[in-house]
Scaffold this motif. Structure first.
Motif, PDB file in Angstrom:
ATOM      1  N   SER A 129      85.538  83.382 -10.232  1.00  0.00           N
ATOM      2  CA  SER A 129      86.882  83.159 -10.768  1.00  0.00           C
ATOM      3  C   SER A 129      87.981  83.337  -9.717  1.00  0.00           C
ATOM      4  CB  SER A 129      87.149  84.080 -11.957  1.00  0.00           C
ATOM      5  OG  SER A 129      87.202  85.426 -11.545  1.00  0.00           O
ATOM      6  N   ARG A 133      86.928  79.439  -7.417  1.00  0.00           N
ATOM      7  CA  ARG A 133      88.012  78.694  -8.070  1.00  0.00           C
ATOM      8  C   ARG A 133      89.149  78.428  -7.082  1.00  0.00           C
ATOM      9  NH1 ARG A 133      89.990  77.475 -12.971  1.00  0.00           N
ATOM     10  NH2 ARG A 133      88.348  78.607 -14.060  1.00  0.00           N
ATOM     11  N   PRO A 155      79.472  80.033 -14.117  1.00  0.00           N
ATOM     12  CA  PRO A 155      80.843  79.505 -14.054  1.00  0.00           C
ATOM     13  C   PRO A 155      81.462  79.376 -15.446  1.00  0.00           C
ATOM     14  CG  PRO A 155      79.315  78.140 -12.773  1.00  0.00           C
ATOM     15  CD  PRO A 155      78.487  79.109 -13.562  1.00  0.00           C
ATOM     16  N   GLU A 160      84.879  76.678 -11.318  1.00  0.00           N
ATOM     17  CA  GLU A 160      84.120  77.835 -10.852  1.00  0.00           C
ATOM     18  C   GLU A 160      82.715  77.464 -10.377  1.00  0.00           C
ATOM     19  OE1 GLU A 160      84.235  81.187 -13.504  1.00  0.00           O
ATOM     20  OE2 GLU A 160      86.430  81.200 -13.557  1.00  0.00           O
TER      21      GLU A 160
END
Length: 184
Positions: A129, A133, A155, A160
């Motif tokens: 995250s 990301r 994810p 992610e």
């Protein structure tokens, strides 16, 4: 002059951004003082070899990590890794945390790079995250170090999903070499 030419020839195209906690340092070994600053921590097995090997092979390394500058200075210095990084970008002075683009852009700027260099940067981290990301949102290649159980490994959404996944730090060496060859 010849030595300069040789070292220039050895310079790699790929640039490596690394997180610190559970990517280089085992967060489970961290000891903090009363202000919350990490004063001691041990490297993940093989992470010190990974950092040294990449630096010795001519890769430019940047630390891109959430936390206090002093914590990372303590950890990297006591483990003999501080001087291998060209720049160290911490969330404390940037006043943002990953996945904020400000973190990645601060490291890019500190290395005198620009957006056109994003395609030759990889971000290696333990957190889908934050690290994955953040890299994916900017078009930076993401590498997930799936070393610990401390953070989710599934994810939450498409942003992610890492470009690559490795299970231990030393696996990064071969991946970096392969990705660098693709850039040549």
């Amino acid at each position: 002059m010849k030595q300069q030419a040789e070292s220039k020839a050895e310079e790699k195209k790929l640039i490596v951004f690394l997180d610190c906690g559970d990517t280089i340092i085992d967060e489970g070994t961290e000891i903090r003082d009363e202000q919350g600053i990490v004063i001691h921590g041990k490297v993940i097995p093989g992470a010190d070899i990974m950092v040294r090997t990449l630096a010795e092979r001519g890769y430019r390394l940047a630390l891109v990590a959430d936390g206090d500058a002093q914590s990372f200075k303590n950890l990297l210095t006591q483990n003999g890794l501080y001087d291998y990084f060209e720049t160290l970008t911490y969330s404390e002075p940037v006043k943002a945390s990953k996945p904020s683009p400000r973190m990645f852009k601060a490291a890019v700027g500190a290395m005198d790079l620009s957006e056109k260099d994003y395609s030759r940067i990889i971000m290696v981290g333990n957190n889908l995250s934050r690290d994955v990301r953040g890299a994916n949102e900017l078009g930076i290649t993401s590498v997930f170090l799936s070393w610990t159980e401390r953070y989710p490994k599934a994810p939450a959404d498409d942003l992610e999903i890492p470009n690559y996944t490795i299970s231990e730090p030393q696996a990064l060496i071969d991946l970096v070499e392969a990705l660098n060859l693709q850039l040549a």
